[in-house]
Write a protein that holds these residues in place. Structure first.
Motif, PDB file in Angstrom:
ATOM      1  N   ASP A   1     -13.915  20.731   5.750  1.00 20.31           N
ATOM      2  CA  ASP A   1     -14.667  19.934   6.594  1.00 20.31           C
ATOM      3  C   ASP A   1     -16.013  20.100   6.841  1.00 20.31           C
ATOM      4  OD1 ASP A   1     -15.690  18.527   8.878  1.00 20.31           O
ATOM      5  OD2 ASP A   1     -14.039  19.089  10.227  1.00 20.31           O
ATOM      6  N   PRO A   2     -16.775  19.181   6.388  1.00 19.36           N
ATOM      7  CA  PRO A   2     -18.430  19.489   6.144  1.00 19.36           C
ATOM      8  C   PRO A   2     -18.934  19.777   7.520  1.00 19.36           C
ATOM      9  CG  PRO A   2     -18.100  17.232   6.043  1.00 19.36           C
ATOM     10  CD  PRO A   2     -16.770  17.929   6.009  1.00 19.36           C
ATOM     11  N   ASN A   3     -18.292  19.698   8.569  1.00 22.78           N
ATOM     12  CA  ASN A   3     -18.840  19.845   9.964  1.00 22.78           C
ATOM     13  C   ASN A   3     -18.545  21.314  10.351  1.00 22.78           C
ATOM     14  OD1 ASN A   3     -20.386  17.187  10.091  1.00 22.78           O
ATOM     15  ND2 ASN A   3     -18.247  16.325  10.624  1.00 22.78           N
ATOM     16  N   ASP A   4     -17.529  21.783   9.714  1.00 23.56           N
ATOM     17  CA  ASP A   4     -17.126  23.336  10.044  1.00 23.56           C
ATOM     18  C   ASP A   4     -18.162  24.197   9.807  1.00 23.56           C
ATOM     19  OD1 ASP A   4     -15.723  25.786   9.768  1.00 23.56           O
ATOM     20  OD2 ASP A   4     -14.105  24.748  10.710  1.00 23.56           O
ATOM     21  N   PRO A   5     -18.944  24.975  10.667  1.00 22.02           N
ATOM     22  CA  PRO A   5     -19.961  25.933  10.389  1.00 22.02           C
ATOM     23  C   PRO A   5     -19.314  27.014   9.470  1.00 22.02           C
ATOM     24  CG  PRO A   5     -19.783  25.583  12.739  1.00 22.02           C
ATOM     25  CD  PRO A   5     -18.722  24.778  12.197  1.00 22.02           C
TER      26      PRO A   5
ATOM     27  N   PHE B   1     -16.390  15.630   2.748  1.00 21.52           N
ATOM     28  CA  PHE B   1     -16.635  16.944   2.177  1.00 21.52           C
ATOM     29  C   PHE B   1     -16.969  16.890   0.726  1.00 21.52           C
ATOM     30  CE2 PHE B   1     -15.111  21.029   0.409  1.00 21.52           C
ATOM     31  CZ  PHE B   1     -15.519  21.908   1.334  1.00 21.52           C
ATOM     32  N   GLY B   2     -16.471  16.217  -0.158  1.00 16.95           N
ATOM     33  CA  GLY B   2     -16.873  15.756  -1.542  1.00 16.95           C
ATOM     34  C   GLY B   2     -18.408  15.664  -1.727  1.00 16.95           C
ATOM     35  N   HIS B   3     -18.794  14.753  -0.775  1.00 14.69           N
ATOM     36  CA  HIS B   3     -20.228  14.355  -0.773  1.00 14.69           C
ATOM     37  C   HIS B   3     -21.176  15.495  -0.339  1.00 14.69           C
ATOM     38  CE1 HIS B   3     -19.397   9.735   0.231  1.00 14.69           C
ATOM     39  NE2 HIS B   3     -18.835  10.063  -1.022  1.00 14.69           N
ATOM     40  N   TRP B   4     -20.693  16.428   0.711  1.00 14.06           N
ATOM     41  CA  TRP B   4     -21.558  17.521   0.951  1.00 14.06           C
ATOM     42  C   TRP B   4     -21.497  18.642  -0.276  1.00 14.06           C
ATOM     43  CZ3 TRP B   4     -19.896  22.743   1.504  1.00 14.06           C
ATOM     44  CH2 TRP B   4     -20.838  23.629   1.915  1.00 14.06           C
ATOM     45  N   LEU B   5     -20.289  18.426  -0.891  1.00 11.74           N
ATOM     46  CA  LEU B   5     -20.319  19.588  -2.112  1.00 11.74           C
ATOM     47  C   LEU B   5     -21.618  19.116  -2.960  1.00 11.74           C
ATOM     48  CD1 LEU B   5     -16.788  19.817  -2.967  1.00 11.74           C
ATOM     49  CD2 LEU B   5     -18.245  21.683  -1.921  1.00 11.74           C
ATOM     50  N   VAL B   6     -21.750  17.873  -3.555  1.00  5.38           N
ATOM     51  CA  VAL B   6     -22.806  17.375  -4.283  1.00  5.38           C
ATOM     52  C   VAL B   6     -24.007  17.674  -3.585  1.00  5.38           C
ATOM     53  CG1 VAL B   6     -23.458  15.379  -5.300  1.00  5.38           C
ATOM     54  CG2 VAL B   6     -21.233  15.722  -5.392  1.00  5.38           C
ATOM     55  N   GLU B   7     -24.288  17.401  -2.536  1.00  7.71           N
ATOM     56  CA  GLU B   7     -25.672  17.683  -1.820  1.00  7.71           C
ATOM     57  C   GLU B   7     -25.931  19.200  -1.828  1.00  7.71           C
ATOM     58  OE1 GLU B   7     -24.680  16.142   1.973  1.00  7.71           O
ATOM     59  OE2 GLU B   7     -24.710  13.920   1.435  1.00  7.71           O
ATOM     60  N   ARG B   8     -24.959  19.902  -1.848  1.00  3.51           N
ATOM     61  CA  ARG B   8     -25.290  21.289  -1.864  1.00  3.51           C
ATOM     62  C   ARG B   8     -25.625  21.865  -3.354  1.00  3.51           C
ATOM     63  NH1 ARG B   8     -26.697  25.612  -0.208  1.00  3.51           N
ATOM     64  NH2 ARG B   8     -25.998  26.770   1.467  1.00  3.51           N
ATOM     65  N   GLY B   9     -25.310  20.981  -4.283  1.00  2.00           N
ATOM     66  CA  GLY B   9     -25.725  21.613  -5.524  1.00  2.00           C
ATOM     67  C   GLY B   9     -24.609  21.484  -6.662  1.00  2.00           C
ATOM     68  N   VAL B  10     -23.579  21.137  -6.244  1.00  2.00           N
ATOM     69  CA  VAL B  10     -22.442  20.822  -7.238  1.00  2.00           C
ATOM     70  C   VAL B  10     -22.571  19.625  -8.217  1.00  2.00           C
ATOM     71  CG1 VAL B  10     -19.749  20.355  -7.439  1.00  2.00           C
ATOM     72  CG2 VAL B  10     -20.612  22.186  -5.796  1.00  2.00           C
ATOM     73  N   ASP B  11     -22.253  19.769  -9.513  1.00  2.00           N
ATOM     74  CA  ASP B  11     -22.426  18.565 -10.296  1.00  2.00           C
ATOM     75  C   ASP B  11     -21.220  17.726 -10.471  1.00  2.00           C
ATOM     76  OD1 ASP B  11     -25.186  19.318 -11.256  1.00  2.00           O
ATOM     77  OD2 ASP B  11     -24.257  20.837 -12.219  1.00  2.00           O
TER      78      ASP B  11
END
Length: 363
Positions: free
Chosen positions: A200-204, A246-256
């Motif tokens: 969950d991209p909102n989970d700290p 969550f997949g979008h967050w992974l890419v935003e965080r630096g995953v290709d």
């Protein structure tokens, strides 16, 4: 051209000149790959336990047979990454009390993975701990002895979350692996286990744990950062909004590249910003009963072509799982897979070109 591919082509040429009658790849099995400096295969769940183990652990049975006529295609790639949906051990007790338990004898399973050109296996899933701590340790040891990199499980939470660095062809790949089930399998300071998080991209806590792993992956300045994630429920054709976010967050965080698995059926492919999300890569081999409405016996090998470490093309090669092995799909199964993947990718506005039985996405 990488050293691995030069060696493969040389072997094919030698066999041909010697008049060898052993099965060899049709020309497209490597000619297609020559369009790219490096080609990496991504596959879904490899479940080598239960009835698959029962067949291939027998004396005189070739472990490579599990790959059927797909083997030459796998061999022609620079390397393959998959989710290992079982433990590799003959020891341990079932843990915890649940319905399905999967394990394979490493004596045949590791040679089978090697024959399939598997260079990386994710252990972040809901079957790595099926036979407890001893079997998980045996799995890690067996993969290491076979020269197969892994991530997603370890002696401590830090070890389980640590990225794996894999050299595939001319590309340096770093993989982080996480699973969202089960919390019971999570590594603790007192017990080995898997890299479990709530996806969950909102989970700290998730943002802290996964973000730290991605930062560690990028700190080495690799060519390709992959997140291999075991997420979501089984038998679901489309990911829910939370997993898409969550997949979008992974890419935003630096995953290709997001390498998703868990559903046992293929889901759509999404291009998001500069990344690619394979929402679910289905299964690559198993002994599961086929659900006729879902056709979980039909899947793809997802081939990623790179130039100078940059994603250039995604090629989806149709496959079928039958009688505890995987083979190239016939025309009817390939047509079904093409239509199905187009439908499941439509919500992401992803369209494909067709090249024979394959679907191709330019990146």
């Amino acid at each position: 051209m990488s050293r691995h591919r030069r060696a493969f082509l040389a072997a094919v040429g030698t066999a041909a000149s010697a008049g060898c009658t052993a099965p060899m790849a049709e020309p497209t099995a490597f000619e297609d790959h020559e369009r790219h400096e490096t080609t990496i295969g991504f596959a879904g769940d490899a479940m080598l336990g239960r009835n698959v183990d029962g067949r291939y652990r027998r004396a005189g049975v070739d472990p490579a047979g599990v790959w059927g006529d797909l083997r030459s295609r796998l061999a022609s790639l620079d390397g393959v990454c998959c989710n290992l949906e079982c433990c590799l051990s003959t020891r341990g007790e079932r843990f915890p009390d649940r319905t399905y338990y999967f394990r394979a004898d490493p004596e045949w399973a590791v040679p089978a993975l090697e024959a399939g050109n598997v260079r990386f296996a994710s252990l972040a899933n809901n079957h790595a701990m099926d036979y407890g701590q001893v079997a998980l340790r045996d799995t890690i040891d067996a993969l290491e002895a076979g020269g197969i990199d892994r991530a997603g499980a370890g002696e401590t939470p830090a070890a389980a979350r640590a990225p794996a660095t894999v050299s595939i062809g001319d590309v340096d790949v770093v993989v982080v692996s996480f699973a969202d089930h089960y919390a019971t399998y999570a590594a603790t300071e007192d017990r080995p286990g898997t890299a479990y998080v709530r996806m969950d991209p909102n989970d700290p806590e998730t943002r802290r744990i996964v973000g730290d792993a991605i930062d560690r992956a990028n700190a080495t300045d690799p060519d390709l950062v992959v997140a291999s994630v075991h997420w979501g429920p089984n038998w679901v054709e489309y990911p829910d909004d939370r997993l898409v976010a969550f997949g979008h967050w992974l890419v935003e965080r630096g995953v290709d590249l997001v390498h998703g698995h868990s559903a046992h059926v293929v889901q759509g492919v999404e291009r998001y910003e500069d990344g690619v999300i394979l929402h679910d890569t289905g299964d690559i081999v198993d002994d599961y009963i086929t659900k006729e409405d879902l056709r979980n016996d039909r899947s793809f090998l997802f081939e990623v072509g790179l130039e100078g470490g940059t994603l250039e093309e995604l090629r989806l090669v149709p496959v079928v799982i039958d009688d505890r092995r995987v083979d190239r799909a016939d025309a009817d199964a390939a047509a079904w897979l093409q239509e199905t993947m187009r439908d499941r990718s439509a919500p992401f506005e992803t369209t494909y070109d067709r090249d024979g039985d394959d679907l191709v996405l330019s990146l």
